[in-house]
Write a protein that holds these residues in place. Structure first.
Motif, PDB file in Angstrom:
ATOM      1  N   ALA A  39       0.823  -1.212   0.000  1.00  0.00           N
ATOM      2  CA  ALA A  39       0.000   0.000   0.000  1.00  0.00           C
ATOM      3  C   ALA A  39       0.857   1.262   0.000  1.00  0.00           C
ATOM      4  O   ALA A  39       0.586   2.217  -0.744  1.00  0.00           O
ATOM      5  CB  ALA A  39      -0.931  -0.009   1.208  1.00  0.00           C
TER       6      ALA A  39
ATOM      7  N   THR B  50       2.859   1.615  -3.344  1.00  0.00           N
ATOM      8  CA  THR B  50       1.937   1.964  -4.421  1.00  0.00           C
ATOM      9  C   THR B  50       1.507   3.420  -4.334  1.00  0.00           C
ATOM     10  O   THR B  50       1.506   4.149  -5.336  1.00  0.00           O
ATOM     11  CB  THR B  50       0.688   1.060  -4.361  1.00  0.00           C
ATOM     12  N   LYS B  51       1.157   3.865  -3.136  1.00  0.00           N
ATOM     13  CA  LYS B  51       0.695   5.250  -2.962  1.00  0.00           C
ATOM     14  C   LYS B  51       1.781   6.253  -3.339  1.00  0.00           C
ATOM     15  O   LYS B  51       1.527   7.242  -4.033  1.00  0.00           O
ATOM     16  CB  LYS B  51       0.243   5.477  -1.522  1.00  0.00           C
TER      17      LYS B  51
END
Length: 230
Positions: A99, A102-103
């Motif tokens: 997460a 990816t962010k």
């Protein structure tokens, strides 16, 4: 006719500093942020520069947001684009998450690419597109590898690659694309121990931006104007 500059991530830190600088120089400034309702500093500037500051909502990781934004500025001709919006999240080895990686890549690299591809047709010949990078993005220097900025550093290295490739694609259009490190700046991201104030960093970068020419396109510079190694 006034020069026109687009600044992303304009509600605080370096982005806000760029907005203030170019407004003081008499430019027409488009400042973007994720939430206009929370962009109190920009709204305050709007009270003083009502005719020269256009505040727009933009989420660079959302293609529909990018499309809506472009509809609001497509009547303008841009002299300068500063891709400043970015995030940094610390995670140590052993606690890395999909997460977080990816962010960070979505904002710092992919968002810049998606926005740039729809913005460049609005740019005039000899205009400049600046990607705000970081010394941490230099693979050769490999600054502070023991620190927990791995995803951030990787995203900025990828941003540097994007800069070089976009510069080559836009060479025939005479649009100059440059990656630039702002130095270590006293922002929410840089922390209180940083060496430069926002004003000092903006002054140095703006001076460098003013002097850029076609020979500089596709290169990576420090705020002092020195070539940084990839």
């Amino acid at each position: 006719m006034k020069n026109v500059v687009l600044v992303t991530g304009a509600n605080r830190g370096l982005g806000l500093g760029f907005v203030e600088h170019y407004l003081s120089k008499g430019w027409y400034v488009i400042g973007t942020c994720r939430s206009i309702k929370q962009a109190h500093a920009l709204e305050e500037l709007k009270n003083h520069y009502s005719n020269d500051l256009q505040i727009e909502s933009l989420e660079v990781t959302d293609e529909s947001s990018i499309s809506n934004f472009i509809c609001h500025i497509q009547h303008l001709k841009l002299d300068l684009v500063i891709n400043n919006a970015g995030i940094c999240i610390e995670e140590q080895l052993g606690k890395w998450t999909l997460a977080t990686f990816t962010k960070i890549f979505q904002v710092n690299t992919i968002g810049v690419a998606l926005l740039s591809q729809v913005v460049w047709p609005l740019m005039q010949p000899k205009s400049k597109l600046i990607n705000v990078s970081s010394g941490l993005g230099s693979i050769s220097l490999n600054i502070s590898p023991e620190a927990n900025f791995d995803a951030y550093a990787m995203s900025k290295a990828a941003l540097n690659m994007f800069t070089a490739r976009l510069a080559a694609k836009l060479k025939s259009k005479d649009i100059w694309v440059v990656a630039m490190s702002p130095g270590w700046v006293k922002t929410r991201m840089g922390g209180a121990e940083a060496l430069l104030t926002v004003s000092q960093s903006i002054y140095k970068m703006a001076k460098l931006i003013d002097g850029l020419n076609s020979e500089d396109s596709g290169k990576f510079y420090s705020e002092e104007g020195d070539r940084k190694p990839w």
